[in-house]
Enzyme design. Sequence first.
Site, PDB file in Angstrom:
ATOM      1  N   HIS A  37       0.811  -1.216   0.000  1.00 16.07           N
ATOM      2  CA  HIS A  37       0.000   0.000   0.000  1.00 16.07           C
ATOM      3  C   HIS A  37       0.849   1.272   0.000  1.00 16.07           C
ATOM      4  O   HIS A  37       1.923   1.334   0.595  1.00 16.07           O
ATOM      5  CB  HIS A  37      -0.919   0.007   1.235  1.00 16.07           C
ATOM      6  N   ASP A  38       0.361   2.270  -0.719  1.00 17.07           N
ATOM      7  CA  ASP A  38       0.941   3.619  -0.731  1.00 17.07           C
ATOM      8  C   ASP A  38       2.351   3.671  -1.308  1.00 17.07           C
ATOM      9  O   ASP A  38       3.055   4.671  -1.118  1.00 17.07           O
ATOM     10  CB  ASP A  38       0.949   4.228   0.675  1.00 17.07           C
ATOM     11  N   GLY A  86       4.833  -1.404   2.597  1.00 20.11           N
ATOM     12  CA  GLY A  86       4.081  -0.177   2.361  1.00 20.11           C
ATOM     13  C   GLY A  86       4.937   1.078   2.336  1.00 20.11           C
ATOM     14  O   GLY A  86       5.975   1.166   2.990  1.00 20.11           O
TER      15      GLY A  86
END
Length: 257
Positions: free
Chosen positions: A116-117, A134
């Site tokens: 994520h991100d 992440g």
Amino acid sequence: MKDTFIDKRAVLGTNIRIGNNVVIEQDVTIGNNTQIGNNVTILSGSRIGENCEIHSNVVLGGAPQDLKYKGEYTLLEIGDKNIIREFVTINKGTISKGKTSIGNSNLIMSNAHIGHDCIIGNNCIIGFSVGMAGEVIVEDWVNISGLTAIHQFSVIGEHAMISGLSRVVKDVPPYVVVAHEPLRFAGVNTVGLRRRGFDSRNIDELRSIYRILFQERRNTKFALEVINNEFEKTEERDKILNFVRDSKRGIIKGFEF
């Protein structure tokens, strides 16, 4: 397209090829001329550009593997001309950045995971079974070899090359090759830089800068002052200075003596 499900609210461009057993959920956008192989799952919040190749058993836009994620609306954005090979998984963002972002013209090899991100630039090669936690940032023209594990929040500078089976827990400055355990500077990425139009003068300057930063037993603050004072202002010099100064995790080690 046997047993394929495409939500009527998905927005698909022209000349898209879709294989068997594909799931495309609502709130998905796919650009023109993109090819999607068998058993691919593209989940809500995914934005995919034009002329991409998405091979079999890929999962795009899955929920972040982060206990802080509470179902907030976030995105996965993938640019144009990306090749995503078999069994790759790329999660969407959390409230931290709101999206995971993949640029243009990248090759992401089989079994890789992008958390994520993460922010991936352009023209990168992400090798077989690379695991990216992440909020990792990978700048343009980076080559990450297979089975590399990358700690969350790490930053990898442009034109860097990471050797296979590496464990990246510190930031990797631009233009370098890194290897060994613990991971450390192994030289300037001469082959990659020449392929991209850097001349001998540019490469020699980079070698001299990194010799001061990594090989002369100076502390980092003093080394940066020397580089700033003794080298002509160039785009490459300033990128190195800014990268090291801005590093929050600290940079990788130099040579061991």
